[in-house]
Design an enzyme around this catalytic site. Structure first.
Site, PDB file in Angstrom:
ATOM      1  CB  SER A 172       2.244  82.882 -18.463  1.00  0.00           C
ATOM      2  OG  SER A 172       3.208  83.735 -19.031  1.00  0.00           O
TER       3      SER A 172
ATOM      4  CG  MET B 148      -2.453  89.538 -16.429  1.00  0.00           C
ATOM      5  SD  MET B 148      -3.342  88.636 -17.692  1.00  0.00           S
ATOM      6  CE  MET B 148      -4.408  89.920 -18.332  1.00  0.00           C
TER       7      MET B 148
ATOM      8  CB  THR C 199       1.023  86.185 -17.729  1.00  0.00           C
ATOM      9  OG1 THR C 199       2.388  85.863 -17.764  1.00  0.00           O
ATOM     10  CG2 THR C 199       0.300  85.393 -16.678  1.00  0.00           C
ATOM     11  CB  VAL C 200      -4.197  84.809 -19.761  1.00  0.00           C
ATOM     12  CG1 VAL C 200      -3.985  85.435 -21.134  1.00  0.00           C
ATOM     13  CG2 VAL C 200      -3.974  83.304 -19.811  1.00  0.00           C
TER      14      VAL C 200
ATOM     15  N   GLY D  68       4.943  87.432 -19.408  1.00  0.00           N
ATOM     16  CA  GLY D  68       4.344  87.883 -20.133  1.00  0.00           C
ATOM     17  C   GLY D  68       3.164  87.113 -19.868  1.00  0.00           C
TER      18      GLY D  68
END
Length: 536
Positions: free
Chosen positions: A373, A436, A355-356, A354
């Site tokens: 993340s 991402m 993340t940047v 799930g």
């Protein structure tokens, strides 16, 4: 690269051209990075400021309890850092069997809560990058995030959507409602969100550095709350953690070289896929044709078949990354692809016996590819009361199968999905980029790279183009904008396809910075998120 500057895909963005760029999924975070560049900082300084700001403005995807990875070009050489944390030392298969074992002998894997939390690595990774490459004082880099947390900001569209989706699953997790449901519900688009607890934690880190998070006042708060809530996370788990400097793995593709962080991450999947795809003349096929997409899908299937079988903490792997990338092995795997038919591939035998996401580049030539993340939306759902630290749930990446090389072991790192990417040519930097989104990441790396290199699509067009996503059972998710005729053709080849209406959650989001000597950089930011490529 002589790019085609047209963009045939639905978008409201164009490529950005500048000498200094910060590209990420939220405009306020991108502006935090630009502010640091204006103050005389370099790309590493800007990345740290942006990463810190993202923990405030995009808490649905990352937080102070995240892990992080980076690949950077310092002006002379390429470096990698693995900032993923290990399992608490008290974890073992027996630990999970005792707590979650079923009568039939199986184990009910937890996906949220403290028993999914491994040691968070992001804060230590920020400091390690700064110690080696930063220019401005570390505390100065956290000031934009502190101000955002103290003054608050209006929640953006995609963040609000993901926030609302997460609340039903997480509202009962320790500390979650206290910090992320200030009105007893999710925040709506445009509502003001203040995060004073996170601001205070960032202030302590700004004064004392990462030591505060792993050994100081913040560490003691984490350990106290963890103990009260049944976690076995221990003082030594935090105190002894250090990010690991690593040499990025590389794979040649059409005269360029794609670089990824080595395992325990899944970046090697992108390297395997392009190594296989190099055996086909993809550029001779139309860019969005059935055959071109089929070859890319099959190469990705072969890559994931090996990655899911072999990738784990390097101390547990049965074969080395070099064996998985051996040219003869990839050539043999390429021969398994039927150009006219979909295949479900088994793992190969790569042994001989799930993340940047955020990226920044400055006019002095430093380029940074960085990813951070919490894994699933809001991670474990656990928020350390009074600190604003939302903990990741990377422990879900472990296997509970005793035969797996990725079986849970205290002190070992789990299989990790977050992976930054970097491209060079003739030993010089070309592009820092990433896409991402869980298992979409190496798939996005390959799909967008093929579009830029084989088809000369400009970075924004490659970013906006419709995507497919392979699932673990080799079924294929398709984005709403994916061409219907191509989808029908893939189904006729035997691909098990299904349409997914939600582009925000399932198909990732990319940020791209392509270097053009003499003129600076070309940058792109994905239309699937709220972000931008900020530049000057």
């Amino acid at each position: 690269m002589d790019f085609d500057w047209s963009n045939p895909y639905p978008t409201y963005r164009a490529a950005t051209h500048a000498r200094n760029v910060v590209a990420t999924s939220h405009p306020l975070a991108a502006q935090a990075g630009m502010r640091i560049l204006w103050q005389g900082g370099n790309a590493v300084d800007a990345i740290i400021a942006t990463a810190a700001a993202l923990t405030i403005v995009e808490p649905v995807s990352n937080g102070l309890g995240s892990d992080a990875f980076a690949i950077l070009w310092d002006g002379e050489a390429l470096h990698g850092i693995n900032g993923s944390g290990p399992a608490p030392r008290a974890w073992s298969l027996d630990y999970f069997r005792r707590k979650y074992g079923r009568a039939d002998g199986s184990i009910a894997r937890p996906t949220r809560g403290w028993d999914t939390v491994t040691v968070p690595g992001a804060v230590a990774t920020w400091e390690a990058l700064h110690t080696r490459f930063g220019r401005l004082p570390f505390g100065d880099l956290l000031q934009p995030a502190i101000e955002l947390a103290e003054r608050g900001y209006g929640v953006s569209r995609v963040v609000a959507y993901k926030w609302a989706a997460a609340v039903p699953d997480l509202e009962r997790e320790p500390g979650f409602a206290e910090h992320f449901m200030p009105h007893g519900r999710a925040l709506a688009e445009g509502e003001l969100f203040r995060f004073p607890a996170a601001a205070a934690t960032l202030q302590r880190i700004a004064r004392a550095g990462a030591r505060d998070f792993y050994q100081g006042e913040t560490a003691q708060a984490i350990l106290r709350i963890a103990g009260e809530e049944g976690s076995v996370l221990a003082n030594a788990d935090l105190r002894e953690f250090r990010p690991e400097w690593v040499t990025p793995l590389g794979q040649d593709y059409r005269g360029y070289r794609l670089h990824e962080i080595p395992p325990n991450g899944q970046g090697i999947a992108a390297l395997i896929a392009v190594g296989i795809l190099q055996h086909f003349d993809v550029a001779s096929l139309p860019v969005d044709s059935i055959r071109s997409q089929h070859l890319q899908i099959e190469a990705m299937k072969l890559a994931f078949a090996d990655v899911y079988r072999y990738v784990a903490d390097p101390r547990s792997m049965e074969c080395s990354p070099e064996e998985m990338l051996a040219p003869a092995y990839l050539a043999a795997r390429a021969k398994l692809i039927d150009p006219g038919r979909a295949t479900n591939f088994a793992p190969g035998v790569p042994r001989g016996g799930g993340t940047v996401y955020l990226t920044a580049a400055d006019e002095r030539g430093m380029m940074v590819s960085f990813i951070q993340s919490n894994y699933m939306g809001f991670g474990s759902g656990v928020v350390v009361r009074g600190t604003g630290i939302s903990m990741q749930n990377r422990g879900v990446g472990f296997s509970l199968d005793p035969k797996s090389p990725n079986v849970v072991v205290g002190g070992r790192k789990p299989f990790h999905t977050v992976v930054p990417a970097f491209v060079t040519r003739d030993g010089r930097p070309v592009m820092s980029y990433g896409v991402m989104g869980g298992e979409m990441q190496p798939q996005g790396h390959m799909q967008t790279l093929v579009r830029m290199i084989d088809y000369r699509q400009n970075p924004q067009a490659a970013c906006d183009a419709p995507r497919w996503k392979l699932n673990r059972d080799f079924s294929l998710d398709l984005e709403p904008t994916f061409p219907r005729a191509v989808a029908e053709g893939l189904a006729a080849m035997g691909h098990r396809t299904k349409w997914i209406d939600n582009s925000y959650q399932d198909f990732g989001a990319g940020q791209f910075i392509w270097r053009r000597p003499g003129t600076g950089y070309i940058a792109a930011s994905d239309s699937r998120r709220d972000g931008c490529a900020a530049a000057w």
